[in-house]
Design an enzyme around this catalytic site. Structure first.
Site, PDB file in Angstrom:
ATOM      1  N   HIS A  27     -70.765  67.672 -39.304  1.00  0.00           N
ATOM      2  CA  HIS A  27     -70.914  67.131 -37.947  1.00  0.00           C
ATOM      3  C   HIS A  27     -72.171  67.639 -37.256  1.00  0.00           C
ATOM      4  CE1 HIS A  27     -69.403  65.162 -34.371  1.00  0.00           C
ATOM      5  NE2 HIS A  27     -69.478  66.292 -33.674  1.00  0.00           N
ATOM      6  N   ASP A  49     -68.508  65.027 -42.299  1.00  0.00           N
ATOM      7  CA  ASP A  49     -68.122  65.183 -40.901  1.00  0.00           C
ATOM      8  C   ASP A  49     -66.609  65.044 -40.791  1.00  0.00           C
ATOM      9  OD1 ASP A  49     -67.790  65.005 -38.112  1.00  0.00           O
ATOM     10  OD2 ASP A  49     -69.660  63.893 -37.854  1.00  0.00           O
ATOM     11  N   SER A  70     -72.616  63.375 -31.108  1.00  0.00           N
ATOM     12  CA  SER A  70     -71.170  63.292 -30.924  1.00  0.00           C
ATOM     13  C   SER A  70     -70.860  62.526 -29.641  1.00  0.00           C
ATOM     14  CB  SER A  70     -70.571  64.700 -30.927  1.00  0.00           C
ATOM     15  OG  SER A  70     -69.184  64.672 -31.093  1.00  0.00           O
TER      16      SER A  70
END
Length: 432
Positions: free
Chosen positions: A396, A365, A253
């Site tokens: 995610h 995601d 991320s």
């Protein structure tokens, strides 16, 4: 959780030192909290510097304190010096849960900063390494100029030297396992790669291990993430049994967004893995994420729309040039933090790398979406040493599921898909 986060938004402001004789900082913090508990927000505001009083007037203080519910007690306060101030960290117990108050006291004894943060329940200890595993785990702390960060090295058995990975967290105060709800994606990845003969270093993020370092307003995304990741690469390179020519950064991320920046600043990284990495600014992603989540029930209420409108105003202020208090900016983060974020172009940073790049993206995601994935593919289409891996069923966190993604699934125990881990190991093993 969303509304709780709104209620406990941070109130941070820089201080002006006063020349008066000051009481001990813990005494000042106690007096402030006593005023709030007694319902005397005016007396609490009177203890503030002019800047903080403007950012957090008595009415705001009174409403904020009442939103916490009935007070049940206080823990032991700790005092830490920071940027010419004394920061008092005071645990608080309420009927609704636990909070931590951070009270910044300037040299004149006035309150220059006040932050209330929810206290997450401590994660259970990580399970022991399975019996018969082809790796072991050992402590490996990260020394930095701003304090040591505790870490864990998963080291394959055998003589080595081993190729190695540094895991870099997403946003928020993450522990070394990147514990999110019932899941520990970094634990899964570290042990999965170690079983493939690749050493992995994971460590507690600074915002988790040393939150006192962020009590002021003068910090950037590099202070939060980049500098510590560079230090982690250096610590790993100097560890026995590690091949310093083959150290890779795997960022998740926000950590993936910053991985090219980390590699460039380190100068000792052999390649980067961008896992669920945003291609756009967090200030662009925030309204998208919130609108998606608030609309999952098919409608957005008036209160929810008011929240979205306020977020839009905060984002506009963060992108503007006028001075704005952190309390009036997204997530309660100060202007300098957002300015540092907005200056980063992750796709352009990746294009400048000579090192190989592996990009990983889950099809379910909801935080980093297909728009970002397509931007990465177009932006790096002409790069020679770039590989793309897309996993339609993964969210995610790299965990498989079905149907549209939601935040609720983070509360369901799961594990990072073995296929993702296997392909990362194969890619690292193929680098020359």
């Amino acid at each position: 959780m969303r509304r709780t986060c709104q209620r406990v938004a941070a109130l941070l402001i820089a201080s002006l030192a006063l020349a008066a004789t000051a009481a001990p900082p813990e005494q000042t913090a106690t007096a402030l909290l006593d005023h709030l508990q007694a319902g005397d927000a005016q007396a609490a505001e009177a203890m503030f510097t002019p800047e903080l009083a403007k950012a957090a007037p008595a009415d705001t203080l009174r409403a904020l304190w009442r939103s916490f519910g009935e007070p049940r007690g206080r823990g032991t306060a700790q005092v830490t010096p920071h940027q010419g101030m004394q920061v008092v960290v005071q645990p608080l117990q309420f009927a609704s849960g636990e909070l931590t108050a951070q009270v910044a006291v300037d040299a004149g004894g006035r309150v220059a900063g006040l932050t209330f943060r929810p206290v997450a329940a401590p994660a259970a200890a990580a399970p022991d390494v399975p019996a018969g595993a082809d790796y072991r785990e050992q402590p490996l702390d990260i020394p930095t100029a701003k304090g040591t960060l505790p870490g864990t090295l998963a080291l394959p058995t055998g003589k080595g030297p081993f190729r190695a990975v540094v895991l870099v967290h997403g946003s928020g105060p993450q522990d070394r396992d990147e514990t999110i709800g019932a899941n520990r994606p970094f634990l899964d990845v570290a042990r999965g790669l170690a079983a493939h003969g690749i050493a992995v270093l994971r460590y507690d993020k600074r915002t988790h291990a040393r939150p006192q370092d962020f009590s002021g307003t003068d910090y950037t995304v590099d202070d939060e993430t980049t500098d510590d990741a560079v230090a982690a690469v250096a610590a790993l390179a100097g560890t026995a049994g590690i091949d310093p020519r083959h150290i890779y950064v795997m960022g998740h991320s926000q950590g993936g967004m910053l991985a090219p920046r980390i590699a460039r600043r380190s100068g000792s990284v052999a390649g980067v893995v961008l896992w669920s990495a945003p291609a756009r600014s967090l200030l662009t992603l925030l309204p998208e994420q919130n609108r998606y989540l608030l609309g999952l029930d098919g409608q957005i209420s008036a209160d929810e729309q008011a929240f979205l409108d306020k977020l839009d105003r905060q984002i506009a202020a963060a992108r503007g040039t006028a001075p704005v208090a952190a309390a009036d900016l997204p997530l309660g983060q100060p202007a300098r933090y957002w300015q540092s974020f907005e200056a980063i172009d992750p796709v352009a940073d990746a294009r400048t790398l000579a090192q190989p790049i592996l990009l990983l993206q889950g099809g379910r995601d909801i935080q980093v979406v297909d728009t970002d994935w397509q931007l990465w593919k177009r932006g790096l289409a002409r790069q020679r040493a770039v590989a793309f891996r897309h996993y339609p069923a993964l969210n995610h966190l790299g965990i498989a599921g079905e149907g549209p993604g939601t935040l609720n699934e983070y509360a369901i125990p799961g594990h990072v898909a073995p296929t993702l881990i296997d392909e990362v190991a194969q890619w690292i093993g193929a680098q020359r």
